[in-house]
Design an enzyme around this catalytic site. Structure first.
Site, PDB file in Angstrom:
ATOM      1  CE  LYS A  70     -13.069  39.478  34.864  1.00 32.57           C
ATOM      2  NZ  LYS A  70     -14.026  38.869  33.971  1.00 32.57           N
ATOM      3  CG  HIS A  90     -16.454  24.744  26.245  1.00 32.60           C
ATOM      4  ND1 HIS A  90     -17.246  25.686  26.887  1.00 32.60           N
ATOM      5  CD2 HIS A  90     -17.006  24.559  25.019  1.00 32.60           C
ATOM      6  CE1 HIS A  90     -18.221  26.056  26.076  1.00 32.60           C
ATOM      7  NE2 HIS A  90     -18.091  25.392  24.939  1.00 32.60           N
ATOM      8  CB  THR A 129     -20.782  16.654  38.371  1.00 31.76           C
ATOM      9  OG1 THR A 129     -20.520  17.127  37.051  1.00 31.76           O
ATOM     10  CG2 THR A 129     -22.247  16.847  38.716  1.00 31.76           C
ATOM     11  CG  MET A 185     -20.892  29.146  34.027  1.00 29.77           C
ATOM     12  SD  MET A 185     -20.058  28.108  32.817  1.00 29.77           S
ATOM     13  CE  MET A 185     -21.241  28.191  31.485  1.00 29.77           C
ATOM     14  NE  ARG A 186     -18.074  35.796  37.708  1.00 30.78           N
ATOM     15  CZ  ARG A 186     -19.003  36.742  37.648  1.00 30.78           C
ATOM     16  NH1 ARG A 186     -18.711  37.937  37.214  1.00 30.78           N
ATOM     17  NH2 ARG A 186     -20.230  36.497  38.044  1.00 30.78           N
ATOM     18  CG  LEU A 187     -14.743  36.229  29.485  1.00 30.31           C
ATOM     19  CD1 LEU A 187     -14.700  37.492  28.635  1.00 30.31           C
ATOM     20  CD2 LEU A 187     -14.051  35.083  28.765  1.00 30.31           C
ATOM     21  CB  ILE A 188      -9.611  34.337  33.550  1.00 25.18           C
ATOM     22  CG1 ILE A 188     -10.210  32.978  33.962  1.00 25.18           C
ATOM     23  CG2 ILE A 188      -8.422  34.695  34.433  1.00 25.18           C
ATOM     24  CD1 ILE A 188     -10.633  32.851  35.395  1.00 25.18           C
TER      25      ILE A 188
HETATM   26  C1  GAR Z   1     -19.331  21.289  32.442  1.00 24.71           C
HETATM   27  O1  GAR Z   1     -19.975  20.577  31.419  1.00 24.71           O
HETATM   28  C2  GAR Z   1     -18.271  22.197  31.868  1.00 24.71           C
HETATM   29  O2  GAR Z   1     -17.641  21.644  30.745  1.00 24.71           O
HETATM   30  C3  GAR Z   1     -19.075  23.411  31.512  1.00 24.71           C
HETATM   31  O3  GAR Z   1     -19.951  23.570  32.602  1.00 24.71           O
HETATM   32  C4  GAR Z   1     -20.309  22.280  33.095  1.00 24.71           C
HETATM   33  C5  GAR Z   1     -20.179  22.295  34.599  1.00 24.71           C
HETATM   34  O4  GAR Z   1     -20.713  21.128  35.142  1.00 24.71           O
HETATM   35  N1  GAR Z   1     -18.251  24.565  31.292  1.00 24.71           N
HETATM   36  C6  GAR Z   1     -18.510  25.516  30.399  1.00 24.71           C
HETATM   37  O5  GAR Z   1     -19.517  25.533  29.707  1.00 24.71           O
HETATM   38  C7  GAR Z   1     -17.443  26.619  30.291  1.00 24.71           C
HETATM   39  N2  GAR Z   1     -17.717  27.481  29.205  1.00 24.71           N
HETATM   40  P1  GAR Z   1     -20.422  20.720  36.644  1.00 24.71           P
HETATM   41  O6  GAR Z   1     -20.737  21.941  37.506  1.00 24.71           O
HETATM   42  O7  GAR Z   1     -21.362  19.611  36.924  1.00 24.71           O
HETATM   43  O8  GAR Z   1     -18.975  20.321  36.763  1.00 24.71           O
END
Ligand code: GAR
Length: 194
Positions: free
Chosen positions: A64, A108, A12, A89-92
């Site tokens: 990696k 975040h 989103t 959802m992965r470390l750079i």
């Molecule tokens: C978002 O809330 C973002 O802040 C979070 O994942 C969601 C993705 O939503 N990121 C993390 O948790 C990073 N550690 P989306 O796919 O709907 O944009």
């Protein structure tokens, strides 16, 4: 400025950033969306908006370093200047960090340093926190660490659950991320336009 978005899931934020930049409401051009998850919904959203996508699955690479070296090839081919993480959802790793030093930001769903890592919404609810929020920060080698650019607080009401709190957080994210991107692009391109 040419931007890439990295995302693993529903996308989103990615969709919103693409729309805002395409409408000229935020500066910058999203030219590539990368996902590390097969058939992540973000890929469909991006291609429907006419943005090039790359589904790059880490397990298809030896390690990696090889994965990130390939990502850099794709980024270079698309002439990407700056990377926005939006639910990636992965470390750079060091390879990508070095190639894009100071040019990667993350969003975040908490007031960092509180509740880093997975499912920050659940973490805040389980901790019975009275407030949480959204943080946008430069990315370093840590998990959800690195210099903070912007934060916005959100009150947690007694009747909030995962669904309602996620909705509130998303609404803030969808305002804050384009705003910050606009500022970064304006700052970085100021010299060029004078
Ligand atoms: C978002 O809330 C973002 O802040 C979070 O994942 C969601 C993705 O939503 N990121 C993390 O948790 C990073 N550690 P989306 O796919 O709907 O944009």
């Amino acid at each position: 400025m040419r931007l890439a978005i990295f995302a693993s899931g529903s996308g989103t934020n990615a969709e919103n950033l693409i729309q805002q930049t395409q409408k000229g409401l935020a500066k910058g051009d999203v030219v590539l969306v990368v996902s590390d998850k097969r058939q992540a919904p973000v890929l469909k959203k991006a291609s429907e908006l006419g943005v090039e996508t790359a589904e790059v699955i880490p397990s298809s690479f030896e390690d990696k370093q090889a994965y990130e070296t390939y990502l850099i090839e794709r980024l270079n081919a698309a002439k990407v200047e700056f990377i926005l993480l939006a639910g990636y959802m992965r470390l750079i790793g060091p390879v990508l960090l070095q190639a894009y030093e100071g040019r990667i930001v993350n969003i975040h769903p908490s007031l960092l340093p509180h509740f880093p890592g997975l499912d920050a919404v659940r973490q805040a609810l389980e901790a019975k926190a009275k407030e949480t929020g959204v943080t946008i920060h430069y990315v370093d080698a840590g998990m959800d660490t690195g210099p903070v650019i912007a934060q916005e607080k959100i009150a947690i009401e007694l009747d909030d659950d995962h669904v309602s709190l996620t909705k509130k957080i998303q609404a803030v994210e969808h305002q804050l991320y384009p705003h910050v991107v606009n500022q970064i692009v304006a700052e970085k391109t100021r010299g060029e336009n004078e």
